[in-house]
Motif scaffolding. Structure first.
Motif, PDB file in Angstrom:
ATOM      1  N   ASP A 173      37.436  16.397  46.632  1.00 31.53           N
ATOM      2  CA  ASP A 173      36.309  16.161  47.535  1.00 31.53           C
ATOM      3  C   ASP A 173      36.798  15.661  48.892  1.00 31.53           C
ATOM      4  OD1 ASP A 173      34.531  16.938  45.621  1.00 31.53           O
ATOM      5  OD2 ASP A 173      33.978  14.903  45.002  1.00 31.53           O
ATOM      6  N   ALA A 174      37.764  14.732  48.866  1.00 31.45           N
ATOM      7  CA  ALA A 174      38.295  14.185  50.116  1.00 31.45           C
ATOM      8  C   ALA A 174      38.992  15.275  50.923  1.00 31.45           C
ATOM      9  CB  ALA A 174      39.264  13.045  49.816  1.00 31.45           C
ATOM     10  N   GLU A 175      39.746  16.124  50.236  1.00 28.84           N
ATOM     11  CA  GLU A 175      40.441  17.216  50.924  1.00 28.84           C
ATOM     12  C   GLU A 175      39.445  18.196  51.530  1.00 28.84           C
ATOM     13  OE1 GLU A 175      43.563  20.841  49.891  1.00 28.84           O
ATOM     14  OE2 GLU A 175      43.343  19.148  48.509  1.00 28.84           O
ATOM     15  N   ARG A 176      38.380  18.491  50.785  1.00 31.66           N
ATOM     16  CA  ARG A 176      37.342  19.394  51.285  1.00 31.66           C
ATOM     17  C   ARG A 176      36.682  18.820  52.537  1.00 31.66           C
ATOM     18  NH1 ARG A 176      32.391  19.101  47.708  1.00 31.66           N
ATOM     19  NH2 ARG A 176      32.293  17.177  48.919  1.00 31.66           N
ATOM     20  N   ASP A 177      36.384  17.513  52.507  1.00 35.09           N
ATOM     21  CA  ASP A 177      35.744  16.877  53.657  1.00 35.09           C
ATOM     22  C   ASP A 177      36.656  16.896  54.883  1.00 35.09           C
ATOM     23  OD1 ASP A 177      33.555  16.390  52.081  1.00 35.09           O
ATOM     24  OD2 ASP A 177      34.032  14.281  51.711  1.00 35.09           O
ATOM     25  N   LEU A 178      37.940  16.622  54.673  1.00 31.99           N
ATOM     26  CA  LEU A 178      38.891  16.645  55.792  1.00 31.99           C
ATOM     27  C   LEU A 178      39.005  18.050  56.374  1.00 31.99           C
ATOM     28  CD1 LEU A 178      41.732  14.340  54.390  1.00 31.99           C
ATOM     29  CD2 LEU A 178      40.230  13.852  56.332  1.00 31.99           C
ATOM     30  N   ARG A 179      38.998  19.037  55.502  1.00 27.44           N
ATOM     31  CA  ARG A 179      39.084  20.427  55.957  1.00 27.44           C
ATOM     32  C   ARG A 179      37.837  20.802  56.763  1.00 27.44           C
ATOM     33  NH1 ARG A 179      40.403  22.658  51.084  1.00 27.44           N
ATOM     34  NH2 ARG A 179      38.208  23.076  50.660  1.00 27.44           N
ATOM     35  N   ALA A 180      36.680  20.375  56.280  1.00 25.53           N
ATOM     36  CA  ALA A 180      35.437  20.650  57.005  1.00 25.53           C
ATOM     37  C   ALA A 180      35.445  19.971  58.369  1.00 25.53           C
ATOM     38  CB  ALA A 180      34.237  20.182  56.185  1.00 25.53           C
ATOM     39  N   ASP A 181      35.969  18.749  58.434  1.00 21.92           N
ATOM     40  CA  ASP A 181      36.060  18.039  59.715  1.00 21.92           C
ATOM     41  C   ASP A 181      36.968  18.783  60.690  1.00 21.92           C
ATOM     42  OD1 ASP A 181      34.344  16.032  58.977  1.00 21.92           O
ATOM     43  OD2 ASP A 181      35.921  14.608  58.412  1.00 21.92           O
ATOM     44  N   ARG A 182      38.084  19.319  60.185  1.00 25.00           N
ATOM     45  CA  ARG A 182      38.990  20.079  61.058  1.00 25.00           C
ATOM     46  C   ARG A 182      38.290  21.320  61.611  1.00 25.00           C
ATOM     47  NH1 ARG A 182      42.933  19.780  57.062  1.00 25.00           N
ATOM     48  NH2 ARG A 182      43.132  22.052  56.973  1.00 25.00           N
ATOM     49  N   ILE A 183      37.529  21.967  60.760  1.00 26.52           N
ATOM     50  CA  ILE A 183      36.801  23.164  61.193  1.00 26.52           C
ATOM     51  C   ILE A 183      35.764  22.797  62.255  1.00 26.52           C
ATOM     52  CG2 ILE A 183      35.183  24.954  60.446  1.00 26.52           C
ATOM     53  CD1 ILE A 183      36.656  24.856  57.691  1.00 26.52           C
ATOM     54  N   LEU A 184      35.025  21.720  62.018  1.00 28.18           N
ATOM     55  CA  LEU A 184      34.005  21.289  62.981  1.00 28.18           C
ATOM     56  C   LEU A 184      34.638  20.874  64.305  1.00 28.18           C
ATOM     57  CD1 LEU A 184      31.571  19.263  60.693  1.00 28.18           C
ATOM     58  CD2 LEU A 184      31.011  21.336  61.980  1.00 28.18           C
ATOM     59  N   ASN A 185      35.753  20.158  64.247  1.00 25.63           N
ATOM     60  CA  ASN A 185      36.426  19.736  65.482  1.00 25.63           C
ATOM     61  C   ASN A 185      36.933  20.943  66.261  1.00 25.63           C
ATOM     62  OD1 ASN A 185      36.004  17.008  65.025  1.00 25.63           O
ATOM     63  ND2 ASN A 185      37.944  16.719  63.950  1.00 25.63           N
ATOM     64  N   ALA A 186      37.484  21.924  65.545  1.00 21.49           N
ATOM     65  CA  ALA A 186      37.963  23.137  66.209  1.00 21.49           C
ATOM     66  C   ALA A 186      36.802  23.893  66.848  1.00 21.49           C
ATOM     67  CB  ALA A 186      38.684  24.029  65.199  1.00 21.49           C
ATOM     68  N   ALA A 187      35.702  24.000  66.120  1.00 22.18           N
ATOM     69  CA  ALA A 187      34.528  24.704  66.648  1.00 22.18           C
ATOM     70  C   ALA A 187      33.977  23.988  67.876  1.00 22.18           C
ATOM     71  CB  ALA A 187      33.452  24.802  65.562  1.00 22.18           C
ATOM     72  N   ARG A 188      33.949  22.679  67.830  1.00 16.47           N
ATOM     73  CA  ARG A 188      33.456  21.893  68.962  1.00 16.47           C
ATOM     74  C   ARG A 188      34.326  22.121  70.199  1.00 16.47           C
ATOM     75  NH1 ARG A 188      30.574  17.173  70.010  1.00 16.47           N
ATOM     76  NH2 ARG A 188      31.437  15.905  71.680  1.00 16.47           N
ATOM     77  N   GLU A 189      35.643  22.068  70.024  1.00 16.02           N
ATOM     78  CA  GLU A 189      36.561  22.281  71.150  1.00 16.02           C
ATOM     79  C   GLU A 189      36.377  23.672  71.759  1.00 16.02           C
ATOM     80  OE1 GLU A 189      40.384  21.656  69.466  1.00 16.02           O
ATOM     81  OE2 GLU A 189      40.096  19.489  69.164  1.00 16.02           O
ATOM     82  N   LEU A 190      36.237  24.669  70.905  1.00 13.10           N
ATOM     83  CA  LEU A 190      36.067  26.038  71.395  1.00 13.10           C
ATOM     84  C   LEU A 190      34.714  26.221  72.085  1.00 13.10           C
ATOM     85  CD1 LEU A 190      37.617  27.941  68.372  1.00 13.10           C
ATOM     86  CD2 LEU A 190      38.475  27.986  70.723  1.00 13.10           C
ATOM     87  N   LEU A 191      33.680  25.596  71.550  1.00 12.84           N
ATOM     88  CA  LEU A 191      32.356  25.709  72.163  1.00 12.84           C
ATOM     89  C   LEU A 191      32.388  25.187  73.593  1.00 12.84           C
ATOM     90  CD1 LEU A 191      29.348  26.412  71.743  1.00 12.84           C
ATOM     91  CD2 LEU A 191      29.000  24.050  70.987  1.00 12.84           C
TER      92      LEU A 191
END
Length: 234
Positions: free
Chosen positions: A10-28
């Motif tokens: 669960d912790a790994e999944r959450d960290l992975r989701a955070d990385r995806i969201l941070n990447a999407a935010r930077e690109l946006l």
């Protein structure tokens, strides 16, 4: 061991989701919604394209989550302000805080100003948010204004809806126009709101209002968390 492994997963999944969201935010912010592909988000986040879709069913859902997270941060910061100083609930103080934080958050700024270069077709999605989420936002704002009016903090010589409309118009005006002096724009906004709407800043009254306003905002926080979890296929 199985229980520990589940928690680790669960912790790994959450960290992975955070990385995806941070990447999407930077690109946006740097590219704008139209130009972004899920492949580029995956590369920026250091995951496979399929992993992005494991967390977010569509590109639109991913970037709606980015915007919802920005909204959530704003409300949580307001709650923190209330815990530190009851006077933070004054409309003038809240306006200044929103203005300053929007200047620091390009996603929030794009949402507030309707920046189509950044948000593209997401502009239309923002205006058609899920019904219950939109209703919760409306309810929270109405309750906030009504509480301040009932306790004599805000003027009550116009309807709540008219007062809210005027307040939002002033706030958006400050956000969309280039200020004469950026260092004092937040203070000027607070002064305009104070003169237009407020009739009292009695600290005793403010202290009694904090638990009520906090309850209103906490419901909004809970609903935003629910929306993010729903978008993330959790």
């Amino acid at each position: 061991m199985a229980r520990f492994s589940a928690r680790s997963a669960d912790a790994e999944r959450d960290l992975r989701a955070d990385r995806i969201l941070n990447a999407a935010r930077e690109l946006l912010v740097s590219w704008g919604y139209r130009r972004i592909t899920i492949d580029e988000v995956a590369r920026r986040a250091g995951v496979g394209k399929g992993t992005v879709y494991l967390h977010f069913s569509t590109k639109e859902q991913l970037f709606m989550t980015v915007m919802t997270a920005s909204h959530l941060r704003m409300v949580e910061l307001f709650l923190r302000d209330l815990d530190e100083d009851p006077a933070a609930l004054l409309l003038s103080r809240m306006a200044r805080s929103v203005y300053m934080r929007v200047q620091e958050d390009p996603v929030a700024r794009a949402i507030f100003t309707g920046d189509t270069d950044t948000l593209g077709s997401l502009i239309q999605v923002v205006s058609t948010a899920p019904g219950d989420l939109a209703e919760e936002r409306e309810r929270a704002m109405n309750e906030y204004f009504e509480l301040l009016r009932e306790r004599g903090v805000l003027r009550a010589d116009s309807s709540v809806q008219d007062q809210r409309h005027a307040f939002v118009a002033i706030l958006i005006g400050f956000l969309t126009m280039e200020p004469a002096a950026k260092s004092t724009a937040g203070d000027m906004l607070a002064q305009v709101v104070r003169l237009a709407f407020e009739v009292s800043d009695d600290p005793e009254w403010l202290s009694t209002l904090v638990p009520h306003v906090r309850g209103v905002l906490q419901r909004m926080v809970d609903r935003l968390h629910d929306e993010i979890r729903s978008n993330m296929n959790i």
